[in-house]
Design a protein around this motif. Structure first.
Motif, short mmCIF file in Angstrom:
data_model
loop_
_atom_site.label_atom_id
_atom_site.label_comp_id
_atom_site.label_asym_id
_atom_site.label_seq_id
_atom_site.Cartn_x
_atom_site.Cartn_y
_atom_site.Cartn_z
N PRO A 3 150.49 -44.78 68.59
CA PRO A 3 151.06 -45.94 69.67
C PRO A 3 151.72 -46.91 68.18
O PRO A 3 150.45 -47.07 67.62
CB PRO A 3 150.87 -46.38 70.18
N TYR A 4 153.10 -47.38 67.64
CA TYR A 4 152.91 -47.55 66.76
C TYR A 4 152.96 -49.43 66.28
O TYR A 4 153.51 -50.25 67.66
CB TYR A 4 154.49 -47.86 66.00
N LYS A 5 152.50 -49.75 65.65
CA LYS A 5 152.23 -51.50 65.45
C LYS A 5 152.25 -51.56 63.98
O LYS A 5 152.81 -51.07 63.55
CB LYS A 5 150.55 -51.82 65.64
N ASN A 6 153.00 -52.91 64.31
CA ASN A 6 153.58 -54.05 62.42
C ASN A 6 152.64 -54.72 61.62
O ASN A 6 151.70 -54.43 61.89
CB ASN A 6 155.19 -54.02 62.62
N VAL A 7 153.04 -53.43 60.14
CA VAL A 7 151.73 -54.22 59.37
C VAL A 7 152.01 -55.69 59.24
O VAL A 7 153.10 -56.47 59.47
CB VAL A 7 151.81 -53.81 57.70
C1 LIG Z 1 158.00 -53.57 64.78
O1 LIG Z 1 158.94 -53.96 64.18
C2 LIG Z 1 160.26 -53.60 64.49
C3 LIG Z 1 161.02 -54.24 63.68
O2 LIG Z 1 160.91 -55.20 63.27
C4 LIG Z 1 160.55 -54.20 65.84
O3 LIG Z 1 161.47 -53.60 66.72
C5 LIG Z 1 159.01 -53.38 66.70
O4 LIG Z 1 159.97 -54.17 68.52
C6 LIG Z 1 157.93 -53.65 66.56
N1 LIG Z 1 156.84 -53.37 66.72
C7 LIG Z 1 155.44 -53.66 67.28
C8 LIG Z 1 154.81 -53.06 68.07
O5 LIG Z 1 155.47 -54.74 67.70
#
Ligand SMILES: *[C@@H]1O[C@H](CO)[C@@H](O)[C@H](O)[C@H]1NC(C)=O
Ligand SMILES: *[C@@H]1O[C@H](CO)[C@@H](O)[C@H](O)[C@H]1NC(C)=O
Ligand SMILES: *[C@@H]1O[C@H](CO)[C@@H](O)[C@H](O)[C@H]1NC(C)=O
Ligand SMILES: [Cu+2]
Length: 320
Positions: free
Chosen positions: A283-287
């Motif tokens: 699952p992706y998280k953002n840095v």
């Molecule tokens: C990460 O960033 C993207 C684009 O800014 C956004 O669409 C996404 O929901 C974010 N993901 C999380 C897990 O916060």
């Protein structure tokens, strides 16, 4: 205390607090006593070029201090660190910050452990990329004051220059394997290393677009990052073990410079702009600016925010 003095003190305090809250603390703790001047390879004189190469050769003869499997020398330590973390630091939001830190720690080792007094040089390949003949005769590939040629001998081993007889212990890839430094010139990627390609990269409006346009992905059109690896071929073109070729550090310093140019172009928006996924797999998280940059045992963990401004401690360098 007089009222006027008290008011001045209060204002100064408020100013300090607002700076800290804005996430860009500019207090004295971060100011550098001097900035190392990172220069393009051909802007160094021959003595400076030879000093840099001698420092690399020094690291290649110091005993390894890391606990990675297969390392023999301090030069191997850095290559091993990159091999170990490669799957976590490419195609992610922290690709550029991590490599900025990595090159900085390498530069520090050259200076602290090998008596090098200069800065990490960079290689601006746009000066060489117009055609294959010009590229091959770049001062970067000089056999006396450069990194040796692009042509391998019958075994693909770099046939001249200071690294001709060096035995790498790691690579190609994630294996432990004694081998010579190999290169295999790929002129078909030269068109991706031109000024136009750099301009197309730096014109991207957001960090995420900039990073993806810069980094590339071997599966699609080459971009400036992967092209700089692929054009050299051999060890340099491997995602894991590429720091086995000293040119890795000059290429990545140049990418770092291009990022810095992009940051500076609209510093109020871009100096501290970061985004992108933190892992290659879901699952992706953002840095975020607080994301830690792992250097295993090689250096303390800094956060992305600590490396966004190259003119601040502990980085303290500039590009000229
Ligand atoms: C990460 O960033 C993207 C684009 O800014 C956004 O669409 C996404 O929901 C974010 N993901 C999380 C897990 O916060
Ligand atoms: C490098 O190795 C070759 C043989 O592989 C040898 O002929 C040459 O003398 C060596 N050069 C140096 C500088 O050690
Ligand atoms: C320039 O960048 C855009 C992304 O904004 C990309 O789609 C396009 O292919 C690039 N052009 C060239 C010539 O590489
Ligand atoms: Cu890398």
């Amino acid at each position: 205390m007089h009222t006027a003095q008290f008011q001045a003190l209060l204002l100064a305090l408020i100013a300090l607090i607002s700076l800290a809250v804005a996430g860009q603390p500019l207090n004295q703790d971060y100011s550098c006593s001097k900035l190392l001047k990172r220069m393009e390879w051909r802007a160094l004189n021959v003595r400076q070029r030879k000093n840099y190469i001698a420092a690399i050769q020094c690291l290649q003869h110091q005993v390894a201090t890391s606990s990675f499997v297969g390392v023999k020398t301090r030069f191997d330590d850095f290559q091993a660190l990159h091999i170990h973390l490669a799957d976590q630091v490419h195609f992610v939001g922290h690709f550029l910050p991590w490599h900025r830190r990595f090159v900085g720690v390498f530069e520090q080792a050259l200076r602290d452990e090998c008596g090098y007094t200069g800065a990490q040089p960079y290689w601006d390949w746009t000066k060489d990329a117009s055609d294959a003949t010009r590229f091959q005769s770049s001062p970067v590939f000089d056999s006396h004051a450069g990194f040796g040629g692009l042509r391998g001998d019958a075994n693909g081993c770099v046939a001249n220059g200071p690294f001709r007889n060096y035995t790498l212990s790691l690579g190609i890839g994630q294996v432990v394997n004694d081998h010579c430094l190999t290169r295999n010139f790929r002129k078909d990627v030269l068109p991706f290393l031109t000024m136009m390609q750099v301009a197309n990269t730096t014109k991207q409006p957001t960090f995420e677009q900039f990073r993806t346009e810069l980094e590339g992905d071997p599966a699609s059109t080459p971009k400036i990052h992967d092209s700089g690896h692929l054009v050299i071929g051999g060890d340099m073109s491997d995602l894991y073990s590429s720091p086995g070729d000293p040119l890795f550090y000059l290429h990545h310093a140049n990418l770092d410079r291009i990022w810095w140019l992009w940051q500076q172009e609209d510093a109020s928006k871009r100096l501290y702009q970061i985004s992108g996924r933190s892992t290659v797999e879901p699952p992706y998280k953002n840095v975020t600016l607080d994301f830690p940059l792992d250097m295993v045992d090689e250096a303390e963990v800094l956060r992305i925010k600590d490396v966004m401004d190259i003119r601040r401690r502990p980085l303290c360098y500039e590009y000229i």
